[in-house]
Each structure stands twice: as structure tokens, then as C-alpha cells.
Design an enzyme around this catalytic site. Structure first.
Site, PDB file in Angstrom:
ATOM      1  N   GLU A 147     -13.040  -4.293  -3.737  1.00  0.00           N
ATOM      2  CA  GLU A 147     -12.686  -3.376  -3.157  1.00  0.00           C
ATOM      3  C   GLU A 147     -12.548  -1.917  -4.775  1.00  0.00           C
ATOM      4  OE1 GLU A 147     -12.132  -4.987  -0.949  1.00  0.00           O
ATOM      5  OE2 GLU A 147     -14.727  -5.943  -0.579  1.00  0.00           O
ATOM      6  N   HIS A 182       2.000   3.514  -9.234  1.00  0.00           N
ATOM      7  CA  HIS A 182       1.516   2.374  -9.943  1.00  0.00           C
ATOM      8  C   HIS A 182       3.360   1.787 -10.170  1.00  0.00           C
ATOM      9  CE1 HIS A 182      -1.732   2.079  -7.336  1.00  0.00           C
ATOM     10  NE2 HIS A 182      -2.327   2.593  -8.851  1.00  0.00           N
ATOM     11  N   LEU A 201      10.300 -21.001  -4.574  1.00  0.00           N
ATOM     12  CA  LEU A 201       9.394 -19.728  -4.179  1.00  0.00           C
ATOM     13  C   LEU A 201       7.928 -19.728  -4.657  1.00  0.00           C
ATOM     14  CD1 LEU A 201       9.236 -17.327  -2.291  1.00  0.00           C
ATOM     15  CD2 LEU A 201       9.608 -16.044  -3.756  1.00  0.00           C
ATOM     16  N   ARG A 214      -1.785   8.974 -10.321  1.00  0.00           N
ATOM     17  CA  ARG A 214      -1.097   8.221  -9.040  1.00  0.00           C
ATOM     18  C   ARG A 214      -0.659   6.601 -10.232  1.00  0.00           C
ATOM     19  NH1 ARG A 214      -4.644   7.526  -4.896  1.00  0.00           N
ATOM     20  NH2 ARG A 214      -4.892   5.999  -5.229  1.00  0.00           N
ATOM     21  N   ARG A 246     -12.553   1.972  -8.114  1.00  0.00           N
ATOM     22  CA  ARG A 246     -11.620   3.347  -8.236  1.00  0.00           C
ATOM     23  C   ARG A 246     -12.235   3.834  -9.681  1.00  0.00           C
ATOM     24  NH1 ARG A 246      -5.958   2.579  -5.778  1.00  0.00           N
ATOM     25  NH2 ARG A 246      -6.578   1.761  -3.512  1.00  0.00           N
ATOM     26  N   ARG A 259      -4.798  -1.700   9.096  1.00  0.00           N
ATOM     27  CA  ARG A 259      -6.200  -2.479   9.181  1.00  0.00           C
ATOM     28  C   ARG A 259      -5.704  -3.744   7.724  1.00  0.00           C
ATOM     29  NH1 ARG A 259      -7.369   3.027   6.867  1.00  0.00           N
ATOM     30  NH2 ARG A 259      -7.186   3.015   4.957  1.00  0.00           N
ATOM     31  N   ILE A 260      -6.723  -4.705   7.819  1.00  0.00           N
ATOM     32  CA  ILE A 260      -6.575  -5.556   7.316  1.00  0.00           C
ATOM     33  C   ILE A 260      -6.874  -5.609   5.295  1.00  0.00           C
ATOM     34  CG2 ILE A 260      -7.213  -8.325   6.686  1.00  0.00           C
ATOM     35  CD1 ILE A 260      -5.024  -7.439   9.478  1.00  0.00           C
ATOM     36  N   TRP A 297     -12.048  -2.463  -7.751  1.00  0.00           N
ATOM     37  CA  TRP A 297     -12.784  -2.119  -9.025  1.00  0.00           C
ATOM     38  C   TRP A 297     -13.902  -0.890  -8.557  1.00  0.00           C
ATOM     39  CZ3 TRP A 297     -11.314  -5.043 -12.795  1.00  0.00           C
ATOM     40  CH2 TRP A 297     -10.875  -6.200 -12.439  1.00  0.00           C
ATOM     41  N   ASP A 336       0.647  -1.466  -0.132  1.00  0.00           N
ATOM     42  CA  ASP A 336       0.170   0.385  -0.190  1.00  0.00           C
ATOM     43  C   ASP A 336       1.121   1.139  -0.343  1.00  0.00           C
ATOM     44  OD1 ASP A 336      -2.529   1.626  -0.276  1.00  0.00           O
ATOM     45  OD2 ASP A 336      -2.126   1.553   2.012  1.00  0.00           O
TER      46      ASP A 336
HETATM   47  C1  IPE Z   1      -5.673  -3.382   0.034  1.00  0.00           C
HETATM   48  O1  IPE Z   1      -4.974  -1.292   0.000  1.00  0.00           O
HETATM   49  C2  IPE Z   1      -5.820  -3.508  -1.285  1.00  0.00           C
HETATM   50  C3  IPE Z   1      -4.739  -3.543  -1.861  1.00  0.00           C
HETATM   51  C4  IPE Z   1      -3.035  -3.374  -1.466  1.00  0.00           C
HETATM   52  C5  IPE Z   1      -4.215  -4.156  -3.573  1.00  0.00           C
HETATM   53  P1  IPE Z   1      -6.139   0.030  -0.409  1.00  0.00           P
HETATM   54  O2  IPE Z   1      -5.674   0.984  -0.278  1.00  0.00           O
HETATM   55  O3  IPE Z   1      -7.486  -0.364  -1.376  1.00  0.00           O
HETATM   56  O4  IPE Z   1      -6.873  -0.681   0.978  1.00  0.00           O
HETATM   57  P2  IPE Z   1      -7.858   0.767   2.241  1.00  0.00           P
HETATM   58  O5  IPE Z   1      -9.105   2.050   1.050  1.00  0.00           O
HETATM   59  O6  IPE Z   1      -7.024   1.710   2.415  1.00  0.00           O
HETATM   60  O7  IPE Z   1      -8.755   0.322   2.782  1.00  0.00           O
HETATM   61  C1  IPE Z   2      -1.860   0.373  -3.184  1.00  0.00           C
HETATM   62  O1  IPE Z   2      -1.344   1.641  -3.372  1.00  0.00           O
HETATM   63  C2  IPE Z   2      -1.548  -0.603  -4.822  1.00  0.00           C
HETATM   64  C3  IPE Z   2      -4.160  -1.506  -4.811  1.00  0.00           C
HETATM   65  C4  IPE Z   2      -4.584  -0.864  -4.099  1.00  0.00           C
HETATM   66  C5  IPE Z   2      -3.947  -1.271  -6.156  1.00  0.00           C
HETATM   67  P1  IPE Z   2      -2.441   2.573  -2.986  1.00  0.00           P
HETATM   68  O2  IPE Z   2      -3.039   2.629  -4.915  1.00  0.00           O
HETATM   69  O3  IPE Z   2      -4.019   2.173  -2.164  1.00  0.00           O
HETATM   70  O4  IPE Z   2      -2.247   3.943  -2.360  1.00  0.00           O
HETATM   71  P2  IPE Z   2      -2.497   4.670  -1.708  1.00  0.00           P
HETATM   72  O5  IPE Z   2      -3.369   3.881  -0.826  1.00  0.00           O
HETATM   73  O6  IPE Z   2      -3.747   5.463  -2.275  1.00  0.00           O
HETATM   74  O7  IPE Z   2      -1.694   5.310  -0.933  1.00  0.00           O
HETATM   75 MG    MG Z   3      -3.261   2.184  -0.517  1.00  0.00          MG
END
Ligand code: IPE
Ligand code: IPE
Ligand code: MG
Length: 263
Positions: A63, A33, A127, A29, A67, A190-191, A65, A16
Site C-alpha cells: 500500500e 526515513h 541471524l 518526512r 504515497r 493495527r497489523i 506505493w 512505524d
Molecule cells: C506499515 O506502516 C508499513 C510499514 C511500516 C512498512 P504504515 O504507516 O504504512 O501503516 P498505516 O497506514 O498506519 O496502517
Molecule cells: C514507517 O513510517 C515507514 C514506512 C511506512 C515506509 P511512516 O512513514 O509510516 O511514519 P508515520 O506513520 O507517517 O509517522
Molecule cells: Mg506510518
């Protein structure tokens, strides 16, 4: 004689912070990535060097999807590129890749590439890399429950045979040791609907570091913290064998307590 460090057999990671990494640089963003894809390779190399057996990476949640469409589209393009580009590298490094999640939601072209990557790397044994894509922990539990119901409906299973083992056997990753160590980058505590069932006795570790900034020192910090933990599986410290419970997922969660105390 010093005892060797306790290495997790299975490391599960929420990658994340890509978006915030880009925002801090005033970039879109998607740039975050792209930078995050480099950190994936660093993490794989670290696991290979330390002898971690299984690495599970949360790449895209059920979830995610929701975005904005341009971000989802950019993530899909990155995913396809990685599938094409990285397979030879994974082969060379002896990595077996697997995907968990709702594969059909990606459409036939991407799903076909995922199948091909799994087939091409199936016999690699250094691995196991599990990529959780369109994965949700609740959806994983729901589909295991549906599989149980189907088995009952056709008479393969009696309702009284439904227990933790029966449900667990129908969940993702059921053939692998449960995660020993969970790492989340990006500072959120969080998870986020990752492996809800499988993380029952996993050691949790969080870092403020954003995923694209991942380095070996951060991963080593997590491993050092893990090695210092006492895993009690619900028992008292006095009940554990001298030197503590095994650091690895050798003990299935349901059997953990009885196995440790040996009855
Ligand atoms: C969790 O991150 C999902 C991935 C890293 C793939 P999110 O950025 O989607 O989680 P939230 O929205 O902060 O809980
Ligand atoms: C994790 O990074 C990657 C995915 C969830 C695909 P984020 O895109 O959630 O990055 P932040 O949390 O918005 O910084
Ligand atoms: Mg995130």
C-alpha cells in the site's frame, strides 16, 4: 538455579513513525526515513546480542506505493543506498539477508541489487534478516493460493490434499520458524497487512515510541513482556507442561496444540 530468559527465535517488526518523528522537528518526512535507517542497525545489533535467530522488518508495504511520488522516490533512493552500503557490514556481522514481497515492482536495477545481496550473504548463519519490501499479507495469501491452483491444474496436487500445511508451505517465510514476537512502534494498534497468516499465534507488543527513537531499553521491554507471557495455543493453562509452553516458534502453529499435550 534461575532459568534463562525466554528469547523469541523470530522477531517481526513494523517500523512505524518516521513521518511523525520528522514532523515533530518540522522537517520533511524523508528526514524521518533517514533517521529510521539508523534504528534498523540498532535492532539488528540487539538481535545478534540476544541470540534472536530471525528478524523480519516491514520496510515498505504494497500500500505504501500509493504515497506521494516524491516520498516513494526518496524511499527508493534510501533503499538503494542501504543495499550498497550495508552489505559489507552485514557480512562482517554474519547476517544472512532475504527479501519478501513483489520484487519485480522495484524495477530491474533494484531487484538485481536485492538478488546480489541475498547471494553475497547466503551462507551467513548468525541471524537471518528478512526485509519485507512491497509486501502485503493478503497478496502473500493470494499468491500461495495461485501456486496451489497451478499445481492442481498440472496434476501435481489433488484438491483434497489442500490443507493448512499445503497453503502454509507456499507462503513467504515458510522455511523459517513462525514469528514468536511482533513489535510495532509508532503507537498504532493495527497489523496494516503485515504477515497475516504467519502471525496467527504470535505475541503482539506495541509501543508509542517512534521508530527513529528506538533504543535497546525499548527492545528489552518487549522481550521482558514476551518472557512473561503464557502461550497457550488454544489449550488451557493446566494442559501446558510445567514452566509453560515453549517460548519459541519451535512448535508450528498447526501442530501446536497436539505437540504441547503430547498426542
Ligand atoms: C506499515 O506502516 C508499513 C510499514 C511500516 C512498512 P504504515 O504507516 O504504512 O501503516 P498505516 O497506514 O498506519 O496502517
Ligand atoms: C514507517 O513510517 C515507514 C514506512 C511506512 C515506509 P511512516 O512513514 O509510516 O511514519 P508515520 O506513520 O507517517 O509517522
Ligand atoms: Mg506510518
Amino acid at each position: 538455579m534461575t532459568t534463562p530468559p525466554r528469547i523469541p527465535r523470530h522477531l517481526a517488526v513494523i517500523m512505524d513513525g518516521n513521518g511523525r518523528w520528522a514532523a515533530r522537528r518540522r522537517r520533511p518526512r524523508v528526514i524521518g526515513h533517514r533517521a529510521g535507517a539508523r534504528a534498523v542497525n540498532l535492532c539488528i545489533d540487539f538481535c545478534l546480542a540476544r541470540g534472536v535467530e530471525v528478524l523480519t522488518l516491514f520496510a515498505f508495504s504494497s500500500e505504501n506505493w500509493g504515497r506521494p511520488p516524491d516520498e516513494v522516490g526518496a524511499l527508493m533512493r534510501l533503499f538503494v543506498n542501504a543495499l550498497e552500503r550495508e552489505i559489507d557490514e552485514l557480512q562482517r556481522r554474519g547476517v544472512c539477508v532475504r527479501f519478501v514481497g513483489e520484487r519485480t515492482r522495484f524495477g530491474a536495477a533494484i531487484a538485481g541489487r536485492m538478488d546480489a545481496a541475498e547471494r553475497a550473504t547466503a551462507t551467513n548463519a548468525r541471524l537471518t534478516l528478512v526485509v519485507a519490501a512491497s509486501y502485503g499479507g493478503r497478496q502473500d495469501i493470494a499468491s500461495a493460493a495461485r501456486a496451489l491452483a497451478e499445481d492442481v491444474a498440472v496434476g501435481r496436487l489433488r484438491p483434497e490434499d489442500i490443507d493448512e500445511a499445503a497453503l502454509g508451505a507456499r507462503m513467504a517465510l515458510s522455511d523459517l520458524p513462525p514469528p514468536d514476537l511482533f513489535i510495532r512502534t509508532g503507537g498504532e494498534l493495527r497489523i496494516s497487512n503485515f504477515l497475516l497468516w504467519q502471525l496467527a499465534y504470535t505475541e503482539l507488543w506495541f509501543t508509542e515510541r517512534l521508530w527513529p527513537d528506538l533504543d535497546d531499553a525499548t527492545l528489552q521491554e518487549a522481550l521482558d513482556a514476551f518472557a512473561a507471557r503464557e502461550r497457550r495455543y488454544g489449550l488451557t493453562g493446566e494442559q501446558l507442561p510445567v514452566g509453560g509452553a515453549p517460548a519459541t516458534g519451535a512448535i508450528p502453529v498447526a501442530a501446536a496444540a497436539t505437540d504441547i499435550i503430547g498426542r
